[in-house]
Scaffold this motif. Structure first.
Motif: not given
Length: 376
Positions: A354, A357, A360-361, A363-364, A371-372
């Motif tokens: 987490y 990230r 987060h990637d 979810w992107d 991706p961030t």
């Protein structure tokens, strides 16, 4: 717009199915390749020491691996030998003092029976005789059911215990074979660690390699932090218990302190598994000074644990104590005693992913966005 939602749903299903399949394949392969998985973990843990021996002391790589493994095995064997010697000495001590304590317990039970249980029994019989015949039959039937259930439970426990013996004996040859393969795998993997790492790096893209390296660094930092935190808490508990027992002039204080420090890992029970029965026994045998001393020592141990645990865990790995407790409980329910270790490790992995990230990637990817980047 509907087509976009459809793509998101498909990507979401792909992530879920891919994750479930990866976990399933990992568990399936681990059943047959566990010596090599353990070998990789041990080689990873020993690699800093091996690098020190081969780099600073100019040992050959194979000799560095061999020395590291011998040192590790000697350390484990020394700890086991020390525990066995202390356990045997404690058992010999108990064989001398236990008969006297049992005599005291028998006298105490007899006095309690005559003073409390027998009058209560006579009162219950008197009330029972005043009941109607139907009520008496119902009570007797319930008592018979309870006795039958207790007998069935005891029978199952005895059968399970006796059935465990041949299973354990049959498990020993496989365990010995697995231990041999684990040692061999550890040696060869640690010896060729740099070559295997270089070949793995050639197979991966630079971006994936960078991300994996960051994940491994964070996991290594968090896992070693968690181990360091637990060892610190256990050491503090053991030291406090040892000092308290020496003040109380208890025999085999070192053995009892080590056992207490070990059971301090258990959720909910902890040191109470040692102190609570001990305090109750001291009260029942009339040794009020010992009971008071143990109660004070137990209180000190609980207070320092509650005060130190959040601070040590948060400073070492940044885990919330409540989340850690939940992870320990879930791990214990799923994997049993080993889950006490697996649960927090999984929590550390999730927390690390987490922070980097990774979620987060993912979810992107599901939402169809770019991706961030990983934080530097």
């Amino acid at each position: 717009m509907n087509l976009e939602y459809l793509y998101r749903a498909l990507r979401f299903i792909l992530v879920i199915v891919g994750t479930a399949l990866a976990v399933y394949l990992l568990l399936l392969t681990a059943k047959y390749t566990y010596p090599f998985i353990i070998g990789i973990i041990l080689a990873f843990l020993m690699n800093p020491f091996i690098t020190f021996l081969s780099g600073k002391l100019r040992f050959p790589r194979a000799l560095s691996v061999l020395v590291s493994m011998i040192f590790l095995i000697a350390l484990i064997a020394g700890l086991i030998t020390f525990l066995i010697v202390e356990t045997v000495a404690g058992a010999a001590y108990l064989s001398n003092v236990l008969p006297q304590h049992l005599d005291n317990m028998i006298i105490l039970i007899q006095e309690s029976f005559q003073s409390y249980i027998l009058p209560l029994y006579e009162k219950i019989i008197s009330l029972f005789n005043d009941l109607e015949a139907g009520q008496q039959d119902t009570i007797l039937a319930n008592i018979e059911n309870i006795g039958s259930n207790i007998g069935t439970t005891l029978t199952n426990i005895i059968q399970t215990t006796l059935g465990f013996v041949p299973k354990f004996i049959g498990w020993l040859p496989g365990a010995g074979t697995g231990a041999i393969f684990t040692l061999l795998a550890t040696f060869f993997i640690a010896k060729e660690w740099n070559k295997l790492l270089a070949k793995t790096q050639l197979l991966l893209p630079n971006k994936a390699l960078l991300n994996i390296r960051k994940v491994i660094i964070e996991l290594e930092r968090a896992l070693f932090g968690f181990i360091r935190a637990q060892l610190t808490l256990i050491s503090i508990t053991t030291l406090i218990v040892l000092i308290g027992l020496l003040i109380l002039r208890i025999e085999f204080a070192i053995t009892i302190a080590l056992i207490t420090g070990f059971v301090d890992l258990l959720p909910y029970l902890g040191t109470g598994l040692v102190f609570v029965p001990w305090i109750i026994y001291a009260l029942m045998t009339g040794n009020f000074s010992l009971a008071l001393g143990l109660a004070i020592l137990y209180t000190v141990v609980i207070v320092q644990r509650q005060l130190m645990e959040p601070k040590i865990l948060s400073s070492s790995i940044g885990l919330d104590p409540l989340a850690t407790l939940i992870a320990i409980f879930i791990g214990f329910k799923i994997f049993g005693f080993v889950g006490l270790i697996i649960g927090p490790i999984v929590l550390v992995i999730i927390s690390t992913l987490y922070k980097l990230r990774i979620f987060h990637d993912i979810w992107d990817f599901i939402m169809g966005r770019k991706p961030t980047e990983f934080p530097e």
